[in-house]
Structures are given as structure tokens and as C-alpha cells.
Scaffold this motif. Sequence first.
Motif, PDB file in Angstrom:
ATOM      1  N   LEU A  23       0.849  -1.166   0.065  1.00 46.73           N
ATOM      2  CA  LEU A  23      -0.070   0.084  -0.056  1.00 46.73           C
ATOM      3  C   LEU A  23       0.932   1.247  -0.071  1.00 46.73           C
ATOM      4  O   LEU A  23       0.530   2.102  -0.603  1.00 46.73           O
ATOM      5  N   VAL A  24       2.060   1.372   0.845  1.00 48.58           N
ATOM      6  CA  VAL A  24       2.773   2.501   0.703  1.00 48.58           C
ATOM      7  C   VAL A  24       3.617   2.675  -0.407  1.00 48.58           C
ATOM      8  O   VAL A  24       3.655   3.767  -0.863  1.00 48.58           O
ATOM      9  N   LEU A  25       3.978   1.572  -1.074  1.00 46.38           N
ATOM     10  CA  LEU A  25       4.827   1.797  -2.090  1.00 46.38           C
ATOM     11  C   LEU A  25       3.858   2.299  -3.378  1.00 46.38           C
ATOM     12  O   LEU A  25       4.440   2.940  -4.102  1.00 46.38           O
ATOM     13  N   ALA A  26       2.555   1.565  -3.082  1.00 49.19           N
ATOM     14  CA  ALA A  26       1.743   1.891  -4.387  1.00 49.19           C
ATOM     15  C   ALA A  26       1.529   3.574  -4.129  1.00 49.19           C
ATOM     16  O   ALA A  26       1.611   4.224  -5.256  1.00 49.19           O
ATOM     17  N   ILE A  27       1.189   4.096  -3.143  1.00 44.18           N
ATOM     18  CA  ILE A  27       1.075   5.533  -2.821  1.00 44.18           C
ATOM     19  C   ILE A  27       2.449   6.266  -3.215  1.00 44.18           C
ATOM     20  O   ILE A  27       2.318   7.265  -3.846  1.00 44.18           O
ATOM     21  N   GLY A  28       3.519   5.705  -2.895  1.00 44.04           N
ATOM     22  CA  GLY A  28       4.948   6.510  -3.192  1.00 44.04           C
ATOM     23  C   GLY A  28       4.906   6.665  -4.779  1.00 44.04           C
ATOM     24  O   GLY A  28       5.320   7.540  -5.258  1.00 44.04           O
ATOM     25  N   LEU A  29       4.669   5.352  -5.571  1.00 43.17           N
ATOM     26  CA  LEU A  29       4.861   5.534  -6.996  1.00 43.17           C
ATOM     27  C   LEU A  29       3.526   6.216  -7.410  1.00 43.17           C
ATOM     28  O   LEU A  29       4.165   7.151  -8.586  1.00 43.17           O
ATOM     29  N   LEU A  30       2.532   6.404  -6.964  1.00 43.23           N
ATOM     30  CA  LEU A  30       1.566   7.497  -7.549  1.00 43.23           C
ATOM     31  C   LEU A  30       1.974   8.791  -7.453  1.00 43.23           C
ATOM     32  O   LEU A  30       1.840   9.629  -8.112  1.00 43.23           O
ATOM     33  N   SER A  31       2.248   9.117  -6.108  1.00 42.95           N
ATOM     34  CA  SER A  31       2.824  10.485  -5.939  1.00 42.95           C
ATOM     35  C   SER A  31       3.741  10.967  -6.805  1.00 42.95           C
ATOM     36  O   SER A  31       4.125  12.021  -7.119  1.00 42.95           O
ATOM     37  N   LEU A  32       4.981  10.060  -6.865  1.00 38.72           N
ATOM     38  CA  LEU A  32       6.155  10.348  -7.762  1.00 38.72           C
ATOM     39  C   LEU A  32       5.633  10.629  -9.169  1.00 38.72           C
ATOM     40  O   LEU A  32       6.332  11.658  -9.895  1.00 38.72           O
ATOM     41  N   LEU A  33       4.690   9.796  -9.739  1.00 38.02           N
ATOM     42  CA  LEU A  33       4.344  10.229 -11.002  1.00 38.02           C
ATOM     43  C   LEU A  33       3.492  11.361 -11.266  1.00 38.02           C
ATOM     44  O   LEU A  33       3.627  12.210 -12.085  1.00 38.02           O
ATOM     45  N   VAL A  34       2.550  11.786 -10.066  1.00 39.95           N
ATOM     46  CA  VAL A  34       1.855  12.974 -10.073  1.00 39.95           C
ATOM     47  C   VAL A  34       2.789  14.171  -9.991  1.00 39.95           C
ATOM     48  O   VAL A  34       2.652  15.271 -10.777  1.00 39.95           O
ATOM     49  N   SER A  35       3.743  13.931  -9.115  1.00 45.20           N
ATOM     50  CA  SER A  35       5.027  14.966  -8.732  1.00 45.20           C
ATOM     51  C   SER A  35       5.649  15.190 -10.240  1.00 45.20           C
ATOM     52  O   SER A  35       5.585  16.617 -10.516  1.00 45.20           O
ATOM     53  N   ARG A  36       6.007  14.114 -10.976  1.00 48.78           N
ATOM     54  CA  ARG A  36       6.584  14.332 -12.431  1.00 48.78           C
ATOM     55  C   ARG A  36       5.838  15.081 -13.256  1.00 48.78           C
ATOM     56  O   ARG A  36       6.303  16.037 -13.992  1.00 48.78           O
ATOM     57  N   ARG A  37       4.617  14.648 -13.111  1.00 47.14           N
ATOM     58  CA  ARG A  37       3.445  15.185 -14.278  1.00 47.14           C
ATOM     59  C   ARG A  37       3.338  16.759 -14.186  1.00 47.14           C
ATOM     60  O   ARG A  37       2.940  17.341 -14.974  1.00 47.14           O
ATOM     61  N   PHE A  38       2.928  17.051 -12.964  1.00 49.55           N
ATOM     62  CA  PHE A  38       2.772  18.436 -12.495  1.00 49.55           C
ATOM     63  C   PHE A  38       3.545  19.058 -11.985  1.00 49.55           C
ATOM     64  O   PHE A  38       3.386  20.413 -11.625  1.00 49.55           O
ATOM     65  N   ASN A  39       4.823  18.702 -11.823  1.00 53.99           N
ATOM     66  CA  ASN A  39       6.111  19.426 -11.190  1.00 53.99           C
ATOM     67  C   ASN A  39       5.776  20.131  -9.823  1.00 53.99           C
ATOM     68  O   ASN A  39       5.760  21.341  -9.621  1.00 53.99           O
ATOM     69  N   VAL A  40       5.032  19.218  -8.894  1.00 54.45           N
ATOM     70  CA  VAL A  40       4.971  19.655  -7.602  1.00 54.45           C
ATOM     71  C   VAL A  40       5.767  18.857  -6.666  1.00 54.45           C
ATOM     72  O   VAL A  40       6.310  17.660  -7.149  1.00 54.45           O
ATOM     73  N   SER A  41       6.021  19.199  -5.487  1.00 52.28           N
ATOM     74  CA  SER A  41       6.864  18.317  -4.747  1.00 52.28           C
ATOM     75  C   SER A  41       5.864  17.209  -4.297  1.00 52.28           C
ATOM     76  O   SER A  41       4.757  17.084  -3.886  1.00 52.28           O
ATOM     77  N   TYR A  42       6.528  16.111  -3.957  1.00 53.78           N
ATOM     78  CA  TYR A  42       5.800  14.979  -3.721  1.00 53.78           C
ATOM     79  C   TYR A  42       5.782  14.653  -2.181  1.00 53.78           C
ATOM     80  O   TYR A  42       4.948  13.692  -1.778  1.00 53.78           O
ATOM     81  N   VAL A  43       6.527  15.124  -1.368  1.00 55.96           N
ATOM     82  CA  VAL A  43       6.406  15.176   0.156  1.00 55.96           C
ATOM     83  C   VAL A  43       5.085  15.072   0.571  1.00 55.96           C
ATOM     84  O   VAL A  43       4.523  14.418   1.289  1.00 55.96           O
ATOM     85  N   PRO A  44       4.309  16.397   0.259  1.00 56.42           N
ATOM     86  CA  PRO A  44       2.987  16.528   0.835  1.00 56.42           C
ATOM     87  C   PRO A  44       1.906  15.554   0.183  1.00 56.42           C
ATOM     88  O   PRO A  44       1.029  15.334   0.740  1.00 56.42           O
ATOM     89  N   LEU A  45       2.256  15.174  -1.012  1.00 57.53           N
ATOM     90  CA  LEU A  45       1.374  14.033  -1.746  1.00 57.53           C
ATOM     91  C   LEU A  45       1.412  12.829  -0.869  1.00 57.53           C
ATOM     92  O   LEU A  45       0.478  12.123  -0.729  1.00 57.53           O
TER      93      LEU A  45
END
Length: 450
Positions: A23-45
Motif C-alpha cells: 500500500l505504501v509503495l503504491a502511494i509512493g509510486l502514484l505520488s512520484l508520477l503525479v509529482s513529475r507530471r505536474f511539477n509539484v513536490s511529492y512530500v505533501p502528496l
Amino acid sequence: MAATGASNVLIPSVDLLAYVIFLVLAIGLLSLLVSRRFNVSYVPLFILLGIFVGPVLGILNRTLAHELFSYIRVFGLVMILFTEGHTLSWKMLKKNSGTILTLDTIGLLLTALIIAFVFSRVFGVPFIVGFLFGSIVAATDPATLIPLFRQYRVREDIETIIVTESIFNDPLGIVLTSVAIALLTPEASSARFLESLAHYVGLYPAALLFFAYQMGVSVLIGVSLGVIGYHLLKHAEIEGFPEVVIFSLTLAFGGFLLGELAQASGYLVATLTGIVLGNHKVFFRDEPEVVRRVMRAIEREVHFNESLATMATIFIFTLLGASLDPELITSHLAPGVAVALALIFLARPLAALPILRWHSIREYLFISLEGPRGVVPAALASLPLTLGLTYGNGQLAQWGEVILSTTIITVLVTVIIETLWVPLLRERLIEASSIEKELRRSRKKRKGAR
């Protein structure tokens, strides 16, 4: 069978850890992809999605997340700090030592005192209670800043200042918290060492001695381990991929344990060990072939440890979000947000004013507006409430609830705001400051040519 939080989600206990990791790794992967796509920090995600799967949906049990967080924060911080130590330039550390020292002493103390005044006014509590809160939230968070600046590539000297400040101010924040606890509950076990010193020299001199001891012993152990580690890499010829990684992890966690056993800062020990290894060309004047061999070994372990540090960041902040109690946050939401905003826009900027003698106004603003709170305040947040309940101090228990909820709100608000605006601040303040410096150099050259 063991429930993971929601009544309709049951996971066999033998598979519970695998479920959490997935679950945590899936959240991490999703956050990193969203971060790269929209150029926002992944920590708050990580935090927001952790809240979503924990308190909101209940598919990750909050109690389980809290227990796992208490373990992973230690492992994660050691990995993050040890790895970052390798990348900190000794040249930059020396060049900016005045700024770092000022922020970690005068700046930290002023931050704690200013926010203590704000907290005591907002919640109508004695100033010493506000000082306890101020001490808890005084330290900035390397676990947030290191991946953040790695993502956005902030100018090296500014990154070195802010990251090194956050690494070194954790021990002082803990010492300030111990002083406040000693004033409120001198019978507490966490205050006994200070109380024994204070019996001979007084409380405030004892706090200074305690801090000096922590820093001195941490530096001694960290530098010694760095030197030992270098010579082992040199003479034992540890350079293959599996053994060099295991060697570096043994060094990092061995240093942490030694620091904690000596009642110093294990985190600082791990960082300093990394600094010595990462700057081995500066500290050790060896033959070119030896330098190249050691460098290859260090590059291999850093490459692996950077991935491990990223994984640790995902787990720390996702589990932190999943472990939050919504009622605790909503009970003091408005005043808590007000205190957090005062920390961002009032306390830290005022406390950072002394660094203006070394930096331009734009650099000062960037440094003062980048001080998110994170793992250390989150770990200390429940201490006042625990002490109040342990020693039967009803008033401290009541204040402890307010401190706990406001600290969590402060962590969330500072992490979200101060990570999301990094690209804007970097462009408007740091890059603009660099352009100004180049223009000034060009003018001086032209004047000299005349």
C-alpha cells in the motif's frame, strides 16, 4: 485474521506487513508520477494520500501506522542523513559556517521564544507551556528538505545552508525541549540528566553544557568513524557492490547506536560520518590510484543508499499521514493553523534576520521561508501529554493535548506550504539573486578595465 482498519478489509496477520508495504509503495509510486507530471513536490502528496488511506478510508489502521512510523522514522532518518552527508561539500560548509552557526543557535532560540509567545497568547496558557511547544517545533526537518532540494536543484550554497542547519538543529531542539520539561516536571526521567547537572551549576548553564556535550561527542564519534571507514575501504579493499553497501549500512547504524548510547545525537554522528567519507579527497591526501578506488566504492554505496533514502521518505511521510487522528486535528484547527502561519511568516523570518550580514535580501527571504517542520516535532509532540498522564499532572495533560494537536497541524501546514512554493521562490529569489550577482561582477570588471 487481523483487521487493517476498515471493518470490510481483513488481512491474515502473516500477510499484514506485506499488505502495508504494498500500500505504501503504491502511494509512493502514484505520488512520484503525479509529482513529475505536474511539477509539484511529492512530500505533501505522501502525507495527503496517507491521510486518505488511513483516517479517511480506513484501509490502513491508524494504530498500526503509528507503530510502524515510530520504527521507520529512525531507520529512514539515519539513511537520509548518512546519504546526504556524502553530498555536502566541505568547501561550502566552511564558506557558510557563519550563517549555519547563527541559524542553529540564535535563530533556533529566537524561533522557539517568538512562537512560544504566539502560542501562549493564542491558547491563553502560561509562557513556559508556550516555550515547551516552541522547543518542540523549533527544529526544521531534513527528511523533508533533502528530497525536496534534490528534486528542484536549488543552488548548492543555499541548499548546503538550509540542509546543514536542519541536520544540526535537531539536537538543540531536543535540548530546549528537555529544559522546558525540567521547568514544568522536574521529576520526569527525560529531565534527570539535566536536573543532576543543574544541581551544581543551575538549569540554564546545565542546558548549555548538555548541548556542548551532545555536539562534542557526536563530532568525535562521527569523524572517528569516517576516518576508520575510509581506511577500511582503502586497506581492506572493500569495493564490490554487495559488500560495500553492507559495509556502509553497518557504519551508518553502528554510528547511530554509538551516539545514542553515549547520550549524544546518533543522527548527527551518521551525518558526520557521511561528510568525512564524501569529502575524502579533501581530508586524505593519498595516491591517485587509491583515491580512484575508494571513490568507486563510495559511488556504489551512495547510488544504492539514495534509492533506500527515497524509499524511507515515502514510508516516513505516508505512515505519518495514515497515523493522524482527525479529531485531534479538528479540535484545535483554526488556532493551530494561525500558530503555524505565525511560525512561517513571523517567527522564522524574524529569527533569521542576523544572516542578512552575509546574504542578499532575496537569499535571506528564501532561507527564512524554507523551514518545514517534520519528523522530530512529530516524534516529540506526544511527550507533554504522556508526562502529564504518567505523573498525574492534570494541567500538563490538558496542555499536552493542545500541544500535540497544534504540533501535528504545524507539521502539516509547514510541509505543505513550504514544499509547494519552492519552484516559485527559487525562480523569484535565488535565480534572481544569482543574476544580480553576475551583473555586479560584470560592472566591477568594466570599471577595472577603465
